[in-house]
Design a protein around this motif. Structure first.
Motif, PDB file in Angstrom:
ATOM      1  N   GLY A 378       0.794  -1.227   0.000  1.00  0.00           N
ATOM      2  CA  GLY A 378       0.000   0.000   0.000  1.00  0.00           C
ATOM      3  C   GLY A 378       0.820   1.268   0.000  1.00  0.00           C
ATOM      4  N   GLY A 379       2.156   1.143   0.013  1.00  0.00           N
ATOM      5  CA  GLY A 379       3.026   2.319   0.044  1.00  0.00           C
ATOM      6  C   GLY A 379       3.051   3.052  -1.289  1.00  0.00           C
ATOM      7  N   ILE A 380       3.522   4.305  -1.254  1.00  0.00           N
ATOM      8  CA  ILE A 380       3.583   5.128  -2.461  1.00  0.00           C
ATOM      9  C   ILE A 380       4.973   5.735  -2.631  1.00  0.00           C
ATOM     10  N   VAL A 381       5.345   5.982  -3.884  1.00  0.00           N
ATOM     11  CA  VAL A 381       6.573   6.711  -4.194  1.00  0.00           C
ATOM     12  C   VAL A 381       6.179   7.997  -4.905  1.00  0.00           C
ATOM     13  N   VAL A 382       6.707   9.111  -4.454  1.00  0.00           N
ATOM     14  CA  VAL A 382       6.421  10.425  -5.034  1.00  0.00           C
ATOM     15  C   VAL A 382       7.675  10.900  -5.748  1.00  0.00           C
ATOM     16  N   GLN A 383       7.591  11.055  -7.070  1.00  0.00           N
ATOM     17  CA  GLN A 383       8.761  11.349  -7.890  1.00  0.00           C
ATOM     18  C   GLN A 383       8.564  12.648  -8.660  1.00  0.00           C
ATOM     19  N   TRP A 384       9.417  13.627  -8.376  1.00  0.00           N
ATOM     20  CA  TRP A 384       9.407  14.876  -9.138  1.00  0.00           C
ATOM     21  C   TRP A 384       9.922  14.625 -10.540  1.00  0.00           C
ATOM     22  N   ILE A 385       9.272  15.225 -11.534  1.00  0.00           N
ATOM     23  CA  ILE A 385       9.735  15.127 -12.925  1.00  0.00           C
ATOM     24  C   ILE A 385      10.019  16.502 -13.511  1.00  0.00           C
ATOM     25  N   ALA A 407       0.844   4.142 -11.996  1.00  0.00           N
ATOM     26  CA  ALA A 407       1.274   5.507 -11.679  1.00  0.00           C
ATOM     27  C   ALA A 407       0.207   6.532 -12.039  1.00  0.00           C
ATOM     28  N   THR A 408       0.257   7.661 -11.354  1.00  0.00           N
ATOM     29  CA  THR A 408      -0.628   8.788 -11.632  1.00  0.00           C
ATOM     30  C   THR A 408       0.201  10.070 -11.686  1.00  0.00           C
ATOM     31  N   LEU A 409      -0.403  11.113 -12.253  1.00  0.00           N
ATOM     32  CA  LEU A 409       0.313  12.372 -12.464  1.00  0.00           C
ATOM     33  C   LEU A 409      -0.404  13.490 -11.728  1.00  0.00           C
ATOM     34  N   ILE A 420       1.901   0.090  -5.953  1.00  0.00           N
ATOM     35  CA  ILE A 420       1.573  -1.243  -6.441  1.00  0.00           C
ATOM     36  C   ILE A 420       0.081  -1.335  -6.722  1.00  0.00           C
ATOM     37  N   ASP A 421      -0.728  -0.659  -5.894  1.00  0.00           N
ATOM     38  CA  ASP A 421      -2.183  -0.646  -6.062  1.00  0.00           C
ATOM     39  C   ASP A 421      -2.624   0.658  -6.730  1.00  0.00           C
ATOM     40  N   PRO A 422      -3.749   0.658  -7.446  1.00  0.00           N
ATOM     41  CA  PRO A 422      -4.245   1.886  -8.076  1.00  0.00           C
ATOM     42  C   PRO A 422      -4.517   2.981  -7.056  1.00  0.00           C
ATOM     43  N   ILE A 423      -4.278   4.231  -7.459  1.00  0.00           N
ATOM     44  CA  ILE A 423      -4.527   5.389  -6.602  1.00  0.00           C
ATOM     45  C   ILE A 423      -5.759   6.113  -7.149  1.00  0.00           C
ATOM     46  N   VAL A 428      -4.485  12.809 -13.445  1.00  0.00           N
ATOM     47  CA  VAL A 428      -4.134  12.118 -14.683  1.00  0.00           C
ATOM     48  C   VAL A 428      -3.841  10.668 -14.340  1.00  0.00           C
ATOM     49  N   ALA A 429      -4.582   9.751 -14.957  1.00  0.00           N
ATOM     50  CA  ALA A 429      -4.444   8.333 -14.648  1.00  0.00           C
ATOM     51  C   ALA A 429      -3.345   7.696 -15.490  1.00  0.00           C
ATOM     52  N   ALA A 430      -2.983   6.449 -15.112  1.00  0.00           N
ATOM     53  CA  ALA A 430      -1.909   5.729 -15.791  1.00  0.00           C
ATOM     54  C   ALA A 430      -2.194   5.533 -17.267  1.00  0.00           C
ATOM     55  N   SER A 431      -3.439   5.249 -17.624  1.00  0.00           N
ATOM     56  CA  SER A 431      -3.776   5.019 -19.034  1.00  0.00           C
ATOM     57  C   SER A 431      -3.531   6.257 -19.869  1.00  0.00           C
TER      58      SER A 431
END
Length: 468
Positions: A378-385, A407-409, A420-423, A428-431
């Motif tokens: 259930g953990g999340i990674v937050v990545q600056w782009i 991933a989401t934006l 690992i699980d949908p947020i 903006v969704a992964a699709s």
């Protein structure tokens, strides 16, 4: 004619000086030129070209004097800074586009003359030991090994680069004087060298004046990993530079980005217990996270000097290093993830520009896989782009999606969140992200092509700007 033993000692010292010089030159030139993978390549070319051409010239001019070569090397080491100060305003004017001309000019001025002379001296010493070449090489290489170790781990952090450069030049001068027969020659050489040293500028002041005009230097420290300085600009904002690269700032615009990076995970995962931040910088990102008193935060920072510099931002980073729920770990971020068994609810990182030399290791598929492995269920990674040219932006996002397909934006396209699980409820969704980036290569440790953006990616692209 000097004895064989004297020549052997001189080339032990020469080996020491040559490798220590490389480390110190690289650190000093990092303040004059943009630090990218190309910069290190250009500096290395200058070193190798000087040694190669010098050896060829020595073969053609067999009457060269080893005594005067060693003496001249000492003067060349110090003169490089004087010449850089004189020509820097002019070479700064060509700092456009990919900056390769600037890198080449600065490296040729600082490095090439000295390595040319070293290349000329080496065959002369080898002639004296031509029947025992193996012993000559062994002593020279042993000196080089010690020079790399002592230059990088002792001289730089204790003496600083300019004093270290002076000490190495003095070592070469003493070698040259030891080979001089007449005492009057030694005295004149020493007197002339002292005169040259008096004209050597404070190189950082030169860089500060031309590269960051109008900024006031508040603090500077050279460490094993990096040189960190804190400046104040004309608007009164503090700026942290690492090896001359912008790293942190307390202006409202920059603060807003860190507020988003540190605040978003608290919003998405308010019940989180453990968080990891890769890179400290000015400390604002973990400072925002630390406002959640129920969150235990580990910060991994490679440079002790950055840790000291971060205290200049206590007024905006919630005095992060003094918070009871924060633990500082001095280590390489990748190395920590590789060896640590600890798992986290939140993993994020300071703002790190992917085109900086070595930064590709924090944007590769292998890095994101290590991050994924270190997440709790259930953990999340937050990545600056951030904002960048289209092909760079898409390559980073494509790589992130390859490891985190859910991933989401967020934040108008400057922050990605992986899990690992949908947020749910993402702007903006992964699709949509997959449709946007399309097919193409991903970044890997072996192919960090965003780090080589000058030549590896299309030129003249517009920055990606997305809105929610």
């Amino acid at each position: 004619m000097a004895s064989k033993k004297t020549v052997l000692i001189i080339f032990f010292i020469s080996g020491f000086v040559s490798l220590a010089l490389e480390i110190i030159w690289f650190r000093m030139l990092a303040l004059f030129i943009p630090v990218t993978a190309y910069a290190f390549a250009v500096m290395l070319v200058a070193v190798l070209a000087g040694i190669t051409i010098g050896s060829f010239v020595a073969h053609k001019l067999p009457k060269l004097s080893l005594a005067w070569l060693e003496t001249t090397i000492a003067f060349a080491i110090q003169a490089s800074l004087i010449i850089l100060e004189i020509v820097y305003p002019f070479i700064k004017s060509v700092e456009v586009g990919n900056n390769l001309p600037l890198m080449i000019i600065a490296s040729c001025i600082a490095i090439f003359p000295t390595t040319l002379l070293m290349g000329m001296a080496f065959p002369l010493g080898m002639k004296v030991w031509e029947k025992e070449v193996g012993k000559f090489y062994a002593v020279n290489v042993f000196g080089s090994i010690l020079g790399a170790l002592i230059g990088g781990f002792i001289m730089l952090p204790i003496l600083g680069s300019q004093a270290s450069l002076l000490l190495l030049a003095l070592a070469c001068l003493l070698c040259g004087m030891a080979l001089q027969a007449a005492w009057i020659s030694r005295f004149i050489i020493l007197l002339c060298f002292a005169g040259v040293v008096l004209f050597v500028p404070g190189y950082y002041q030169t860089v500060l004046h031309y590269r960051y005009p109008g900024e006031k230097l508040l603090w500077l420290k050279e460490g094993i990993q990096t040189t960190v300085s804190i400046h104040e600009n004309n608007s009164g904002f503090r700026i942290m530079y690492m090896d001359g690269r912008h790293q942190a700032e307390d202006s409202p615009a920059v603060m807003a980005v860190h507020e988003q990076i540190g605040g978003l995970p608290n919003q998405l995962f308010p019940q989180a217990k453990d968080a990891l931040v890769i890179g400290l910088g000015g400390g604002v990102t973990p400072g925002v996270l630390s406002r959640n008193e129920n969150l235990n935060i580990d910060i991994v920072e490679l440079s002790d000097t950055v840790v000291e510099g971060a205290r200049w931002f206590n007024h905006v980073n919630n005095k992060i290093l003094d918070q009871p729920n924060v633990k500082l770990i001095v280590d390489d971020g990748r190395n920590y993830l590789l060896k640590s068994l600890k798992r986290y609810d939140i993993i994020t990182a300071d703002v790190i520009q992917p085109n900086h030399a070595g930064a590709g290791n924090l944007y590769s598929k292998e890095y994101f896989e290590l991050v994924k492995r270190s997440l709790k269920p259930g953990g999340i990674v937050v990545q600056w782009i951030g904002r960048r040219a289209e092909s760079q932006y898409k390559a980073i996002m494509r790589t992130f999606l390859d490891v985190f397909p859910n991933a989401t934006l967020w934040a108008n396209g400057i922050i990605m969140v992986g899990s690992i699980d949908p947020i749910p409820n993402a702007p903006v969704a992964a699709s949509q992200m997959r449709d946007f980036v399309g097919p193409g290569p991903v970044l890997t440790d072996n192919r960090p092509f965003v780090e080589y953006y000058f030549l590896a990616l299309p030129r003249g692209e517009e920055e990606i700007i997305l809105t929610q």
